[in-house]
Design a protein around this motif. Structure first.
Motif, PDB file in Angstrom:
ATOM      1  N   ASN A  72       0.806  -1.214   0.000  1.00  0.00           N
ATOM      2  CA  ASN A  72       0.000   0.000   0.000  1.00  0.00           C
ATOM      3  C   ASN A  72       0.842   1.268   0.000  1.00  0.00           C
ATOM      4  OD1 ASN A  72      -2.530  -1.233  -0.048  1.00  0.00           O
ATOM      5  ND2 ASN A  72      -2.643  -1.392   2.183  1.00  0.00           N
ATOM      6  N   ALA A  73       1.963   1.258   0.691  1.00  0.00           N
ATOM      7  CA  ALA A  73       2.740   2.474   0.893  1.00  0.00           C
ATOM      8  C   ALA A  73       3.195   3.109  -0.411  1.00  0.00           C
ATOM      9  CB  ALA A  73       3.952   2.174   1.775  1.00  0.00           C
ATOM     10  N   ASP A  74       3.566   2.278  -1.392  1.00  0.00           N
ATOM     11  CA  ASP A  74       4.115   2.831  -2.629  1.00  0.00           C
ATOM     12  C   ASP A  74       3.652   2.119  -3.897  1.00  0.00           C
ATOM     13  OD1 ASP A  74       5.400   0.450  -2.228  1.00  0.00           O
ATOM     14  OD2 ASP A  74       7.418   1.302  -2.027  1.00  0.00           O
ATOM     15  N   GLY A  75       2.729   1.172  -3.769  1.00  0.00           N
ATOM     16  CA  GLY A  75       2.230   0.465  -4.939  1.00  0.00           C
ATOM     17  C   GLY A  75       3.176  -0.578  -5.496  1.00  0.00           C
ATOM     18  N   LEU A  76       4.217  -0.932  -4.748  1.00  0.00           N
ATOM     19  CA  LEU A  76       5.191  -1.910  -5.224  1.00  0.00           C
ATOM     20  C   LEU A  76       4.562  -3.300  -5.255  1.00  0.00           C
ATOM     21  CD1 LEU A  76       8.252  -2.330  -5.969  1.00  0.00           C
ATOM     22  CD2 LEU A  76       8.544  -3.037  -3.583  1.00  0.00           C
ATOM     23  N   LEU A  77       4.775  -4.002  -6.362  1.00  0.00           N
ATOM     24  CA  LEU A  77       4.297  -5.374  -6.471  1.00  0.00           C
ATOM     25  C   LEU A  77       5.201  -6.297  -5.663  1.00  0.00           C
ATOM     26  CD1 LEU A  77       3.276  -5.469 -10.208  1.00  0.00           C
ATOM     27  CD2 LEU A  77       1.804  -6.071  -8.310  1.00  0.00           C
ATOM     28  N   LEU A  78       4.582  -7.150  -4.838  1.00  0.00           N
ATOM     29  CA  LEU A  78       5.329  -8.022  -3.942  1.00  0.00           C
ATOM     30  C   LEU A  78       5.232  -9.493  -4.322  1.00  0.00           C
ATOM     31  CD1 LEU A  78       4.299  -6.472  -0.503  1.00  0.00           C
ATOM     32  CD2 LEU A  78       6.336  -5.959  -1.877  1.00  0.00           C
ATOM     33  N   GLY A  79       4.228  -9.884  -5.099  1.00  0.00           N
ATOM     34  CA  GLY A  79       4.071 -11.286  -5.428  1.00  0.00           C
ATOM     35  C   GLY A  79       2.659 -11.588  -5.893  1.00  0.00           C
ATOM     36  N   SER A  80       2.267 -12.838  -5.741  1.00  0.00           N
ATOM     37  CA  SER A  80       0.959 -13.265  -6.230  1.00  0.00           C
ATOM     38  C   SER A  80       0.405 -14.376  -5.345  1.00  0.00           C
ATOM     39  CB  SER A  80       1.076 -13.768  -7.672  1.00  0.00           C
ATOM     40  OG  SER A  80      -0.194 -14.119  -8.205  1.00  0.00           O
ATOM     41  N   THR A  81      -0.901 -14.559  -5.393  1.00  0.00           N
ATOM     42  CA  THR A  81      -1.584 -15.624  -4.672  1.00  0.00           C
ATOM     43  C   THR A  81      -2.907 -15.872  -5.371  1.00  0.00           C
ATOM     44  OG1 THR A  81      -2.266 -16.385  -2.473  1.00  0.00           O
ATOM     45  CG2 THR A  81      -2.763 -14.083  -3.040  1.00  0.00           C
ATOM     46  N   ARG A  82      -3.620 -16.919  -4.968  1.00  0.00           N
ATOM     47  CA  ARG A  82      -4.900 -17.185  -5.628  1.00  0.00           C
ATOM     48  C   ARG A  82      -5.787 -18.102  -4.791  1.00  0.00           C
ATOM     49  NH1 ARG A  82      -2.568 -19.912 -10.964  1.00  0.00           N
ATOM     50  NH2 ARG A  82      -1.092 -18.236 -10.574  1.00  0.00           N
ATOM     51  N   PHE A  83      -7.085 -18.013  -5.036  1.00  0.00           N
ATOM     52  CA  PHE A  83      -8.032 -19.031  -4.616  1.00  0.00           C
ATOM     53  C   PHE A  83      -8.058 -20.096  -5.705  1.00  0.00           C
ATOM     54  CE2 PHE A  83     -10.149 -15.381  -2.350  1.00  0.00           C
ATOM     55  CZ  PHE A  83     -10.090 -15.898  -1.061  1.00  0.00           C
ATOM     56  N   CYS A  84      -8.089 -21.360  -5.309  1.00  0.00           N
ATOM     57  CA  CYS A  84      -8.179 -22.437  -6.284  1.00  0.00           C
ATOM     58  C   CYS A  84      -9.020 -23.573  -5.698  1.00  0.00           C
ATOM     59  CB  CYS A  84      -6.788 -22.930  -6.693  1.00  0.00           C
ATOM     60  SG  CYS A  84      -5.688 -23.303  -5.301  1.00  0.00           S
ATOM     61  N   GLU A  85      -9.207 -24.625  -6.491  1.00  0.00           N
ATOM     62  CA  GLU A  85     -10.015 -25.769  -6.043  1.00  0.00           C
ATOM     63  C   GLU A  85     -11.373 -25.310  -5.520  1.00  0.00           C
ATOM     64  OE1 GLU A  85      -9.165 -28.997  -6.412  1.00  0.00           O
ATOM     65  OE2 GLU A  85      -7.291 -28.369  -7.369  1.00  0.00           O
ATOM     66  N   LEU A  86     -12.018 -24.389  -6.260  1.00  0.00           N
ATOM     67  CA  LEU A  86     -13.340 -23.931  -5.863  1.00  0.00           C
ATOM     68  C   LEU A  86     -14.322 -25.101  -5.963  1.00  0.00           C
ATOM     69  CD1 LEU A  86     -11.725 -21.337  -6.832  1.00  0.00           C
ATOM     70  CD2 LEU A  86     -13.956 -20.324  -7.262  1.00  0.00           C
ATOM     71  N   ASP A  87     -15.025 -25.377  -4.883  1.00  0.00           N
ATOM     72  CA  ASP A  87     -15.918 -26.529  -4.828  1.00  0.00           C
ATOM     73  C   ASP A  87     -17.324 -26.061  -4.465  1.00  0.00           C
ATOM     74  OD1 ASP A  87     -16.765 -29.123  -4.928  1.00  0.00           O
ATOM     75  OD2 ASP A  87     -15.684 -29.794  -3.143  1.00  0.00           O
ATOM     76  N   TYR A  88     -18.312 -26.651  -5.139  1.00  0.00           N
ATOM     77  CA  TYR A  88     -19.714 -26.261  -4.962  1.00  0.00           C
ATOM     78  C   TYR A  88     -20.508 -27.487  -4.540  1.00  0.00           C
ATOM     79  CZ  TYR A  88     -18.040 -22.293  -7.689  1.00  0.00           C
ATOM     80  OH  TYR A  88     -17.324 -21.217  -8.141  1.00  0.00           O
ATOM     81  N   TRP A  89     -21.276 -27.340  -3.474  1.00  0.00           N
ATOM     82  CA  TRP A  89     -21.970 -28.493  -2.905  1.00  0.00           C
ATOM     83  C   TRP A  89     -23.474 -28.467  -3.162  1.00  0.00           C
ATOM     84  CZ3 TRP A  89     -19.120 -28.149   2.465  1.00  0.00           C
ATOM     85  CH2 TRP A  89     -17.765 -28.498   2.271  1.00  0.00           C
ATOM     86  N   GLN A  90     -23.961 -27.575  -4.012  1.00  0.00           N
ATOM     87  CA  GLN A  90     -25.381 -27.568  -4.338  1.00  0.00           C
ATOM     88  C   GLN A  90     -25.668 -28.658  -5.369  1.00  0.00           C
ATOM     89  OE1 GLN A  90     -23.437 -24.790  -5.022  1.00  0.00           O
ATOM     90  NE2 GLN A  90     -23.811 -23.556  -3.193  1.00  0.00           N
TER      91      GLN A  90
END
Length: 236
Positions: A72-90
């Motif tokens: 946040n302080a300077d907008g520097l990119l630090l890395g990446s992450t993600r949600f995965c294995e999205l599962d639906y139980w309906q």
């Protein structure tokens, strides 16, 4: 599938991953690659371009929701992450059990369970509290916005650093699946699995709020100004 979203924290924010992040992510990954032995991190601009394209393709197919981690302080990119294995139980119960897609309009679907993975940070961001706040933002979104029942995390069983970081989040160790997959080094490895359940989230949240608050009151900034050295486990 869930739509891309911005997640805002005190020290970092998570932005929907896009092509405009390529050069910044490539620079972040190039700082010091000695800590990426167990983690797939792109090397160079072209590899990062493919990395982002693959992530966006998986996202378009409804399999992931990817982010760029930004200071946040300077907008520097630090890395990446993600949600995965999205599962639906309906809908009907699948057999044999396996992650299933949503019923009805996929653009309006909300998962019942999800995994957090694909996380990496630049050398300068490791040990600053960025990982803790990133996971806190994602866990909070999963449990409090989506209302999931479970969030899972996993790590190469040999990756003691990542496993310790996951355990410090307050996740429960579920066990190690032996000879589960090939690691980045080609060696057949075990995979250690962890989870946080919805009924556990209030306690985990309180724990993480305390840690994020401590990291944002100065300790992280002091560590970041120290000269770069061997990568170590950090309190945050």
């Amino acid at each position: 599938m869930p739509l891309p979203v911005f997640l805002h924290g005190r020290a970092v924010r998570l932005e929907p991953l896009g092509e405009h992040h390529v050069e910044g992510l490539a620079a972040a990954a190039a700082e010091d690659r000695s800590g990426y032995g167990f983690t797939p991190v792109p090397s160079g601009v072209e590899a990062t371009r493919r990395y982002v394209a693959d992530a966006l393709a998986a996202q378009a197919a409804g399999r992931t929701l990817a982010f760029a981690t930004v200071r946040n302080a300077d907008g520097l990119l630090l890395g990446s992450t993600r949600f995965c294995e999205l599962d639906y139980w309906q809908g009907p119960v699948p057999w044999p059990p396996a992650p299933s897609g949503p019923e009805g309009d996929p653009l309006a679907a909300i998962p019942d369970a999800v995994e957090i993975g694909g996380t990496w940070l630049s050398a300068r961001a490791q040990g600053t509290g960025a990982n803790t706040e990133t996971k806190f933002l994602m866990l909070r979104h999963a449990f409090e916005t989506w209302g999931v029942r479970r969030v899972s995390l996993r790590a190469d069983a040999r990756n003691i650093r990542s496993r310790t970081a996951i355990e410090r989040l307050g996740a429960t160790f579920e066990g190690t699946r032996r000879a589960h997959a090939r690691g980045l080094d080609g060696v057949v490895r075990g995979t250690s699995f962890y989870s946080v359940l919805d009924e556990e989230w209030p306690e985990v949240r309180a724990h993480l709020e305390q840690r994020v608050g401590a990291c944002c009151t100065g300790r992280a900034a002091v560590r970041e100004r120290q000269p770069a050295g061997p990568l170590r486990l950090a309190a945050c």
